[in-house]
Design an enzyme around this catalytic site. Structure first.
Site, PDB file in Angstrom:
ATOM      1  N   HIS A 120      21.695 -41.585  22.595  1.00 36.12           N
ATOM      2  CA  HIS A 120      22.458 -41.953  23.790  1.00 36.12           C
ATOM      3  C   HIS A 120      23.938 -41.585  23.641  1.00 36.12           C
ATOM      4  O   HIS A 120      24.443 -41.390  22.529  1.00 36.12           O
ATOM      5  CB  HIS A 120      22.332 -43.450  24.054  1.00 36.12           C
ATOM      6  CG  HIS A 120      22.876 -44.288  22.928  1.00 36.12           C
ATOM      7  ND1 HIS A 120      24.220 -44.520  22.728  1.00 36.12           N
ATOM      8  CD2 HIS A 120      22.240 -44.944  21.924  1.00 36.12           C
ATOM      9  CE1 HIS A 120      24.399 -45.271  21.674  1.00 36.12           C
ATOM     10  NE2 HIS A 120      23.224 -45.550  21.152  1.00 36.12           N
ATOM     11  N   GLU A 168      16.599 -49.895  19.523  1.00 33.31           N
ATOM     12  CA  GLU A 168      17.342 -49.829  18.259  1.00 33.31           C
ATOM     13  C   GLU A 168      16.931 -50.972  17.335  1.00 33.31           C
ATOM     14  O   GLU A 168      16.352 -51.977  17.750  1.00 33.31           O
ATOM     15  CB  GLU A 168      18.849 -49.886  18.554  1.00 33.31           C
ATOM     16  CG  GLU A 168      19.772 -49.853  17.337  1.00 33.31           C
ATOM     17  CD  GLU A 168      19.616 -48.628  16.445  1.00 33.31           C
ATOM     18  OE1 GLU A 168      18.560 -48.516  15.790  1.00 33.31           O
ATOM     19  OE2 GLU A 168      20.560 -47.814  16.382  1.00 33.31           O
TER      20      GLU A 168
END
Length: 400
Positions: A203, A279
């Site tokens: 990202h 994550e």
């Protein structure tokens, strides 16, 4: 012959704390209780806790030498057990290197479970430790350790070679979930049209990225710079792969925003969210700077850096993240055989996918750097074959 599941009983002590010290460790077959190895050593002048850690290390080393995959580690030291489980901080600087060494050994096994037991259930290791302490007090060497089992040599007709050939044959017949580490070896170029291509995208930047903070499950949005990076990444991905079957993303907004920019550049295809791409959960370290974690949890940080099986306090280990990432990858390979998929995720899952693709060890995770909005590309074939095409491509960010 390797014994898959063993029990390690360990103990250590000193006469005086600190004083003449020694440790003892016993490795048993978990099923039968048979003693497979004993270790003991006089270690000179040391504290009880140092000797206890040394006993644990010796026991884990012996279990590794026996080729064990699963270990039940049992000790009557509450401190060592709680610290190895990550529930107690390691405040004494002299114990931190020993805890890190033990944690690194833990990473060599498929599973290690720590358990506190009362001293009366740890008599064998306690007796070995006392003999070693007596030897330390007398200035003599401890009794020699039990003989190590013979090591298998990979000769032309050895069992190791046979197993390797069998693993290669199995990999050649398995489907999309094949383990890259056991894929058949080849130097020849493979036809790319039969592979599933995964375009792995980290990202774009967030405020936590710029501030060097642990950023796990917290839903931190893209910064303004991160949104610019996402648009540049979208253009780069569209140029790399105009025909994309799917764009999948971690459910956190910093990933979905990046994925949506990419999907728009590819003609507006929908973005699919996969929870397994999220994550790592950094627990108590979430939102803290690297320096703050080093200051507040020095021992825990050393142990975490030394082993992928150690989790941050209240968090998740990289072993658990790796299992999630592999599960997500296998699902994509089954769903999109021979097609191209864009995968938007985070540093930890992407590093673990690349580690497995390259059949690397865990040291790879600390040597690979992934920039925000960096792109990596790998191909996976149905027989488990892998080609890593690029890692952390950031050419599209050069002028930002």
């Amino acid at each position: 012959m390797a014994v898959r599941a063993v029990v390690v009983e360990a103990d250590g002590g000193s006469r005086g704390n600190p004083g003449p010290a020694g440790y003892g460790a016993v490795v048993r077959d978990r099923a039968s209780g048979e003693v497979l190895a004993e270790r003991s050593e006089a270690i000179g002048v040391a504290t009880n806790n140092v000797a206890e850690y040394r006993g644990l290390i010796a026991g884990l080393e012996a279990a590794a030498e026996l080729g064990s995959a699963e270990v039940d580690a049992r000790m009557d030291s509450k401190l060592v057990v709680e610290q190895m489980c990550g529930r107690w901080q390691i405040k004494h600087p002299g114990l931190r290197p020993l805890a890190a060494q033990a944690a690194a050994l833990v990473g060599r096994f498929a599973a290690v479970r720590f358990q506190w037991i009362p001293r009366e259930r740890n008599r064998h290791a306690d007796a070995l430790a006392n003999a070693a302490m007596d030897a330390a007090a007398a200035g003599a060497a401890a009794p020699p350790p039990a003989a190590e089992p013979p090591r298998e040599v990979a000769g032309p007709d050895s069992a190791a070679r046979t197993r390797a050939r069998e693993a290669a044959a199995r990999a050649a017949t398995r489907g999309a979930g094949s383990d890259p580490a056991t894929a058949p070896a080849s130097w020849e170029p493979r036809p790319s049209d039969t592979a599933t291509r995964l375009i792995l995208v980290r990202h774009g930047e967030t405020e936590f990225t710029a501030q060097r903070r642990y950023s796990g499950r917290g839903d931190v949005p893209l910064s303004e710079r991160g949104r610019v990076q996402a648009r540049a990444t979208a253009a780069r991905v569209a140029a790399l792969a105009p025909a994309v079957a799917a764009v999948v993303s971690s459910p956190l907004s910093r990933c979905t925003a990046t994925a949506e920019a990419i999907a728009a550049a590819l003609g507006g295809i929908p973005v699919r969210q996969l929870d397994d791409l999220i994550e790592c959960d950094f627990g108590a370290w979430e939102g803290r700077t690297f320096a703050e974690v080093r200051e507040g949890w020095p021992g825990e940080l050393d142990a975490w850096l030394a082993s992928t099986r150690v989790a941050p306090p209240e968090g998740e280990s990289f072993t658990e993240v790796g299992a999630r990432a592999a599960r997500a990858t296998d699902a994509l390979l089954r769903a999109y055989p021979g097609e191209t998929v864009v995968v938007v995720s985070h540093v930890s899952p992407i590093k673990l996918v690349l580690r497995d693709a390259l059949a690397a060890d865990d040291a790879f995770l600390h040597r690979l750097y992934l920039d925000a909005a960096g792109i990596s590309v790998l191909d996976r074939w149905p027989d488990g074959g892998v080609a890593v095409r690029s890692v952390n491509d950031t050419a599209h960010l050069a002028d930002l």
